[in-house]
Design a protein around this motif. Structure first.
Motif, PDB file in Angstrom:
ATOM      1  N   UNK A   1      84.696 -23.253  -0.475  1.00 19.52           N
ATOM      2  CA  UNK A   1      84.650 -24.476  -1.298  1.00 19.52           C
ATOM      3  C   UNK A   1      83.239 -25.044  -1.407  1.00 19.52           C
ATOM      4  N   UNK A   2      82.400 -24.748  -0.416  1.00 20.44           N
ATOM      5  CA  UNK A   2      81.038 -25.277  -0.441  1.00 20.44           C
ATOM      6  C   UNK A   2      80.251 -24.748  -1.625  1.00 20.44           C
ATOM      7  N   UNK A   3      80.701 -23.613  -2.165  1.00 21.54           N
ATOM      8  CA  UNK A   3      79.934 -22.956  -3.227  1.00 21.54           C
ATOM      9  C   UNK A   3      80.583 -23.152  -4.601  1.00 21.54           C
ATOM     10  N   UNK A   4      81.540 -24.037  -4.674  1.00 21.02           N
ATOM     11  CA  UNK A   4      82.295 -24.157  -5.932  1.00 21.02           C
ATOM     12  C   UNK A   4      81.922 -25.376  -6.755  1.00 21.02           C
ATOM     13  N   UNK A   5      80.903 -26.082  -6.407  1.00 24.55           N
ATOM     14  CA  UNK A   5      80.410 -27.278  -7.078  1.00 24.55           C
ATOM     15  C   UNK A   5      81.571 -28.173  -7.541  1.00 24.55           C
ATOM     16  N   UNK A   6      81.939 -29.047  -6.653  1.00 19.86           N
ATOM     17  CA  UNK A   6      83.095 -29.889  -6.913  1.00 19.86           C
ATOM     18  C   UNK A   6      82.726 -31.346  -6.591  1.00 19.86           C
ATOM     19  N   UNK A   7      82.007 -32.016  -7.503  1.00 17.30           N
ATOM     20  CA  UNK A   7      81.603 -33.396  -7.207  1.00 17.30           C
ATOM     21  C   UNK A   7      82.793 -34.333  -7.007  1.00 17.30           C
ATOM     22  N   UNK A   8      83.893 -34.067  -7.730  1.00 13.13           N
ATOM     23  CA  UNK A   8      85.068 -34.928  -7.569  1.00 13.13           C
ATOM     24  C   UNK A   8      85.649 -34.768  -6.170  1.00 13.13           C
ATOM     25  N   UNK A   9      85.740 -33.517  -5.730  1.00 12.47           N
ATOM     26  CA  UNK A   9      86.239 -33.247  -4.380  1.00 12.47           C
ATOM     27  C   UNK A   9      85.324 -33.866  -3.333  1.00 12.47           C
ATOM     28  N   UNK A  10      84.013 -33.807  -3.606  1.00 16.67           N
ATOM     29  CA  UNK A  10      83.047 -34.384  -2.666  1.00 16.67           C
ATOM     30  C   UNK A  10      83.237 -35.894  -2.564  1.00 16.67           C
ATOM     31  N   UNK A  11      83.445 -36.543  -3.719  1.00 16.77           N
ATOM     32  CA  UNK A  11      83.689 -37.998  -3.730  1.00 16.77           C
ATOM     33  C   UNK A  11      84.905 -38.337  -2.868  1.00 16.77           C
ATOM     34  N   UNK A  12      85.924 -37.491  -3.030  1.00 10.85           N
ATOM     35  CA  UNK A  12      87.166 -37.743  -2.293  1.00 10.85           C
ATOM     36  C   UNK A  12      86.929 -37.637  -0.784  1.00 10.85           C
ATOM     37  N   UNK A  13      86.188 -36.590  -0.394  1.00 13.14           N
ATOM     38  CA  UNK A  13      85.890 -36.409   1.031  1.00 13.14           C
ATOM     39  C   UNK A  13      85.084 -37.579   1.592  1.00 13.14           C
ATOM     40  N   UNK A  14      84.115 -38.029   0.788  1.00  7.31           N
ATOM     41  CA  UNK A  14      83.282 -39.154   1.228  1.00  7.31           C
ATOM     42  C   UNK A  14      84.131 -40.417   1.397  1.00  7.31           C
ATOM     43  N   UNK A  15      85.054 -40.611   0.444  1.00  8.92           N
ATOM     44  CA  UNK A  15      85.928 -41.795   0.520  1.00  8.92           C
ATOM     45  C   UNK A  15      86.791 -41.733   1.779  1.00  8.92           C
ATOM     46  N   UNK A  16      87.319 -40.528   2.053  1.00  5.19           N
ATOM     47  CA  UNK A  16      88.139 -40.350   3.261  1.00  5.19           C
ATOM     48  C   UNK A  16      87.333 -40.649   4.529  1.00  5.19           C
ATOM     49  N   UNK A  17      86.052 -40.323   4.470  1.00  7.46           N
ATOM     50  CA  UNK A  17      85.202 -40.548   5.653  1.00  7.46           C
ATOM     51  C   UNK A  17      84.646 -41.964   5.681  1.00  7.46           C
ATOM     52  N   UNK A  18      85.009 -42.769   4.687  1.00 11.83           N
ATOM     53  CA  UNK A  18      84.509 -44.146   4.623  1.00 11.83           C
ATOM     54  C   UNK A  18      83.051 -44.216   4.229  1.00 11.83           C
ATOM     55  N   UNK A  19      82.588 -43.210   3.481  1.00 11.43           N
ATOM     56  CA  UNK A  19      81.172 -43.169   3.108  1.00 11.43           C
ATOM     57  C   UNK A  19      80.992 -43.091   1.591  1.00 11.43           C
ATOM     58  N   UNK A  20      81.925 -43.614   0.840  1.00 13.79           N
ATOM     59  CA  UNK A  20      81.802 -43.582  -0.625  1.00 13.79           C
ATOM     60  C   UNK A  20      80.512 -44.295  -1.027  1.00 13.79           C
ATOM     61  N   UNK A  21      79.772 -43.669  -1.967  1.00  7.40           N
ATOM     62  CA  UNK A  21      78.521 -44.276  -2.451  1.00  7.40           C
ATOM     63  C   UNK A  21      77.424 -44.320  -1.409  1.00  7.40           C
ATOM     64  N   UNK A  22      77.476 -43.379  -0.455  1.00  8.03           N
ATOM     65  CA  UNK A  22      76.500 -43.385   0.641  1.00  8.03           C
ATOM     66  C   UNK A  22      75.067 -43.213   0.118  1.00  8.03           C
ATOM     67  N   UNK A  23      74.127 -43.922   0.747  1.00  8.90           N
ATOM     68  CA  UNK A  23      72.722 -43.814   0.370  1.00  8.90           C
ATOM     69  C   UNK A  23      71.967 -43.185   1.550  1.00  8.90           C
ATOM     70  N   UNK A  24      71.227 -42.114   1.262  1.00  4.72           N
ATOM     71  CA  UNK A  24      70.575 -41.372   2.345  1.00  4.72           C
ATOM     72  C   UNK A  24      69.104 -41.108   2.010  1.00  4.72           C
ATOM     73  N   UNK A  25      68.207 -41.415   2.939  1.00  6.73           N
ATOM     74  CA  UNK A  25      66.809 -41.009   2.727  1.00  6.73           C
ATOM     75  C   UNK A  25      66.675 -39.500   2.875  1.00  6.73           C
ATOM     76  N   UNK A  26      66.012 -38.881   1.915  1.00  7.96           N
ATOM     77  CA  UNK A  26      65.860 -37.424   1.932  1.00  7.96           C
ATOM     78  C   UNK A  26      64.376 -37.098   1.897  1.00  7.96           C
ATOM     79  N   UNK A  27      63.912 -36.384   2.910  1.00 10.38           N
ATOM     80  CA  UNK A  27      62.491 -36.062   2.991  1.00 10.38           C
ATOM     81  C   UNK A  27      62.236 -34.617   2.558  1.00 10.38           C
ATOM     82  N   UNK A  28      61.151 -34.444   1.830  1.00  5.46           N
ATOM     83  CA  UNK A  28      60.707 -33.091   1.480  1.00  5.46           C
ATOM     84  C   UNK A  28      59.220 -33.149   1.199  1.00  5.46           C
ATOM     85  N   UNK A  29      58.668 -32.017   0.770  1.00  2.00           N
ATOM     86  CA  UNK A  29      57.245 -31.996   0.445  1.00  2.00           C
ATOM     87  C   UNK A  29      57.031 -31.381  -0.935  1.00  2.00           C
ATOM     88  N   UNK A  30      56.145 -31.967  -1.731  1.00  2.81           N
ATOM     89  CA  UNK A  30      55.803 -31.331  -3.014  1.00  2.81           C
ATOM     90  C   UNK A  30      54.873 -30.136  -2.801  1.00  2.81           C
TER      91      UNK A  30
END
Lengths: 313, 548
Positions: free
Chosen positions: B368-397
């Motif tokens: 399922x991780x490779x099936x691109x399912x944003x709706x399913x992801x939203x559902x999982x986040x809601x179940x975990x109480x993290x709907x609309x979660x905001x996360x700092x993401x670090x990378x380098x250009x």
């Protein structure tokens, strides 16, 4: 004049000292640790400490600074942290390449800018003026690296030809050596030419409206005499000032152009050193650039006297 | 399997981030290799290659830089190596002897190698062409393991001692069983070096210290210009190499490199791995008639590390939501190297095809991780109480514009699942010296693929390892990793390796981006050349020849 130059040289010493402090400190303020970069992501705590000690980077920063300054006074710039090669030796090899590129770029810049600037001023508000001014704006607006990329790629795609990207030393083939600089120097000179052309036009227009120029016209002198002899020398004084600044800009431009055209100059050396946090190299190159700029400004000041005999120090 | 300890710089990694389609890598696609069997090898000529990075120095025991290991692969030898030639399928790494004539394992921990006789060092000072002995091999590995600051040391970290019982025998005793030992010896960092060179120069950083037993001898180095090699007339494999020389031109600019390739100044694709960008393929094919080409999946790909001991990543549902809201196909489509061609990566990169589990064989949660399912992801986040979660993401250009394009795709994908990524860009040097060691706030996007040994991809899961950026401490996983190292039967080990990947796909301690399919390219007159993963240019060029 001699006293002036001597005074300026004395002033240059504290300037260079302050610059040395900045040049030494700034690379160390950059985030990132040279030791960790050297060991990449496979480093372990003890290895990091050992290497840091081996490179002498575990000592207080002021100790490192004074040691480096002592080296500089003795005419040494230390060794690259990565290659252990003497920085001075590397600079001696690379500086001529950058200078050659910079001088040629300046040459192209002047032979394009001055005649066109004169033409635009003398033929003010004619078609020639509009065209040259438009070209100058284009030259200022279009990034040099973009022109350089097109100049390399398009002939390769259309005709299977590309400019040489393998550096040829002067001793190997003088002709090929000079030829490899022509295209990058020409493109590098364009942006600078655009600025100088606009300034030449503007200052010449001002001078052409001066009373003494009107007198020259009234005497019945020919246009060439009025413009080139009586007006241009005075008009060039601000241009020479800007030229001093352009030298620093051209030196900065060599970083990209040396990368694109495969020229093993100082700019590329500095670029790599910054990425690798190779402090002695960054310090050495920057100190050299600061020295060049200081000397250039001195030369520019001295040149004023030649252009305008009224200027005395 | 070859274990390549040297790494591309992180900047390079994304540039190569892709994977060839399975069909073409198996040699049945449109970019299949030319047959070489019926051709008679020709002697002479000089191979001309491009490298966009100058070597940091020439000491293989002091760096992991690919820019050092590639030139050294021309001049040095190691005990065992990866087979090369047009018949070798990219991504497979069959091992054969290099300096070793044969080898045997005694029990679980002892390996005895018999060396080829009559192998001579390059006829250069200070070694002057003397015969290579077991003592040279012992010295090299001893230096490898004991020299301060060898970033490759972990490759042979299992070695307890190396002995040379006689002139042609080398004995390795391991501190614990490790079934990957031979693969690791084939790494392009385990070169056998000469003690005389170390004694004379203090280390091996200077180009004049490069005196090996390999197919070509170092001729000269002009910093930032070129490296030249000439044929070793006394090379221990009779008749090889075919080419009289190799010239590596250091040209930093990719456009200039491609232009020079079109103009015939290089014999191979100008980018790392001797490839060209897929976006340049049409132009290259129209300009160079009969251009040799072969698709192959590169090892490099994106990886997401998360602080799994902190909110919101404590909850596996959140980690799954982050992974399943990533569209790996879109990432490939927007990449100039792949233009849509590539492969999704499980824990072991797909490029290592003998060990990477096919996505279809993962458990359902893993697939399922490779099936691109944003709706399913939203559902999982809601179940975990993290709907609309905001996360700092670090990378380098610092990885280049292609990488930043991929980052933008990732952020957009996450947004579709209601995840708000707060992008924090770090300068390259700062990033690799902090974030990769776990010094980050919540999450990083980075690249992996520096090695071609599957076992090294397990290191970020082991407690106490500096590269365990997510902070994984899972006793079950740790035990599985240890067991596979003790399992010598390839088939059984593969099953355990597959099981590890299955289990990891359920836990999602890391997220994996896809790898692009690169196009290895060479001029029509180059024969018997086969591109492959890893830095062993020397091995691949040794068996190739110029038919001009």
């Amino acid at each position: 004049m001699k006293r002036y130059v001597f005074r300026r040289l004395l002033v240059a010493i504290p300037s260079l000292l302050i610059a040395s402090l900045i040049v030494f400190s700034l690379p160390r303020l950059l985030p990132g640790d040279v030791v960790q970069l050297m060991l990449e992501e496979k480093a372990y705590g003890k290895d990091l400490d050992d290497l840091r000690a081996k490179l002498g980077l575990n000592r207080p920063i002021y100790v490192q600074y004074f040691e480096w300054l002592g080296q500089v006074v003795r005419g040494e710039l230390g060794e690259s942290l990565w290659t252990r090669r003497p920085v001075l030796e590397e600079l001696t090899r690379r500086l001529p390449v950058s200078l050659e590129l910079g001088v040629l770029a300046l040459f192209f810049s002047l032979i394009i800018a001055i005649p066109i600037g004169i033409l635009a001023a003398v033929r003010q508000d004619t078609l020639a003026d509009y065209i040259t001014r438009s070209m100058a704006i284009l030259g200022l607006s279009v990034p040099g690296f973009w022109i350089a990329t097109l100049a390399i790629l398009l002939p390769a795609i259309w005709w299977g030809w590309s400019p040489p990207i393998q550096f040829t030393a002067l001793s190997v083939s003088p002709r090929a050596h000079v030829a490899q600089f022509l295209l990058p120097a020409f493109i590098l000179g364009i942006a600078s030419a655009a600025a100088i052309m606009r300034l030449t036009r503007g200052t010449l227009l001002e001078v052409l409206r001066q009373d003494y120029v009107r007198t020259a016209w009234a005497k019945g002198l020919r246009e060439r005499m009025v413009v080139l002899k009586h007006s241009l020398k005075n008009a060039l004084i601000p241009v020479i000032t800007v030229l001093g600044i352009q030298v620093a800009q051209i030196l900065g431009g060599t970083v990209i152009f040396e990368s694109i055209f495969g020229l093993p100059g100082m700019g590329r050396f500095l670029f790599d050193a910054i990425n690798q946090r190779d402090y002695p190299v960054i310090q050495g190159v920057n100190l050299l650039i600061v020295t060049v700029v200081v000397v250039m400004n001195l030369v520019v000041d001295a040149f004023y006297a030649f252009l305008d005999p009224r200027i005395r120090y | 399997m070859d274990q390549t300890a040297t790494s591309l710089t992180r900047r390079d990694v994304l540039k190569l981030g892709g994977a060839a389609l399975a069909a073409t890598t198996l040699g049945i696609g449109p970019l299949a290799p030319q047959p070489a069997a019926a051709q008679t090898p020709k002697r002479g000529g000089t191979f001309r290659l491009r490298s966009h990075v100058a070597p940091v120095h020439f000491d293989p025991h002091q760096t992991i830089a690919f820019s050092t290991m590639i030139p050294l692969s021309l001049a040095y030898s190691r005990l065992v190596k990866v087979k090369a030639g047009s018949a070798v399928v990219p991504g497979t790494q069959p091992i054969e002897g290099d300096l070793a004539e044969s080898w045997e394992r005694h029990g679980d921990n002892v390996y005895v190698f018999k060396l080829k006789k009559g192998v001579r060092w390059h006829n250069r000072a200070p070694v002057n062409g003397r015969e290579l002995t077991a003592e040279d091999v012992r010295y090299s590995y001893d230096r490898f393991l004991t020299i301060k600051g060898n970033p490759n040391k972990t490759i042979l970290g299992m070695v307890d001692k190396v002995e040379a019982p006689d002139k042609y025998t080398v004995k390795f005793t391991l501190s614990e069983p490790n079934a990957w030992f031979i693969d690791r010896l084939a790494s392009t960092s385990t070169w056998v070096v000469a003690k005389e060179c170390v004694d004379q120069h203090g280390d091996l950083k200077k180009p004049e210290s490069v005196v090996g037993t390999g197919p070509w001898m170092f001729k000269g180095y002009e910093p930032n210009v070129r490296m030249s090699f000439v044929r070793n007339p006394n090379y221990f494999v009779p008749g090889l190499p075919y080419a009289d020389g190799v010239e590596i031109i250091l040209s930093q600019d990719p456009a200039a490199g491609f232009a020079a390739f079109l103009a015939g100044e290089f014999d191979f694709g100008p980018e790392y791995g001797m490839v060209i960008r897929r976006s340049d393929l049409d132009i290259a094919q129209s300009r160079v008639k009969g251009l040799g080409m072969r698709d192959y999946i590169v090892v490099f790909g994106g990886i997401t590390a998360m602080k799994i001991d902190q909110e919101p990543f404590k909850d596996v549902r959140v980690r799954r939501a982050f992974a399943m809201s990533q569209n790996w196909q879109e990432a490939l489509e927007t990449n100039a190297w792949s233009q849509g061609k590539g492969a999704p990566n499980p824990l072991i990169p797909a490029a290592l095809k003998e060990w990477s589990i096919p996505i279809g064989q993962l458990p359902q949660e893993g697939r399922r991780l490779y099936e691109f399912d944003p709706a399913g992801a939203r559902k999982l986040l809601a179940e975990a109480g993290q709907a609309g979660v905001k996360v700092p993401i670090e990378t380098t250009p610092g990885y280049g514009p292609d990488w930043m394009d991929a980052v933008q795709v990732a952020l957009r994908n996450w947004k579709q699942a209601g995840i708000e990524g707060d992008l924090k860009l770090k300068e390259y040097g700062a990033f690799v010296s902090t974030a990769l060691f776990g010094k980050f706030d919540k999450m990083i996007l980075t690249l992996r693929g520096a090695t071609t040994d599957p076992d090294t991809y397990f290191i970020p899961f082991l407690p106490g390892e500096p590269l365990n950026a997510s902070g994984v401490n899972d006793p079950k996983l740790t035990e599985m990793i240890k067991i596979q190292r003790r399992t010598f039967d390839d088939k059984k080990r593969r099953e355990i390796v597959y099981d590890i990947q299955r289990y990891a796909s359920q836990q999602v301690y890391y997220g994996y981006g896809p790898s692009v399919s690169a196009v290895g390219a060479w001029m029509p007159y180059v024969r018997n050349f086969g591109p492959n993963i890893g830095h062993d240019y020397g091995g691949r060029l040794m068996v190739a020849w110029l038919d001009k």
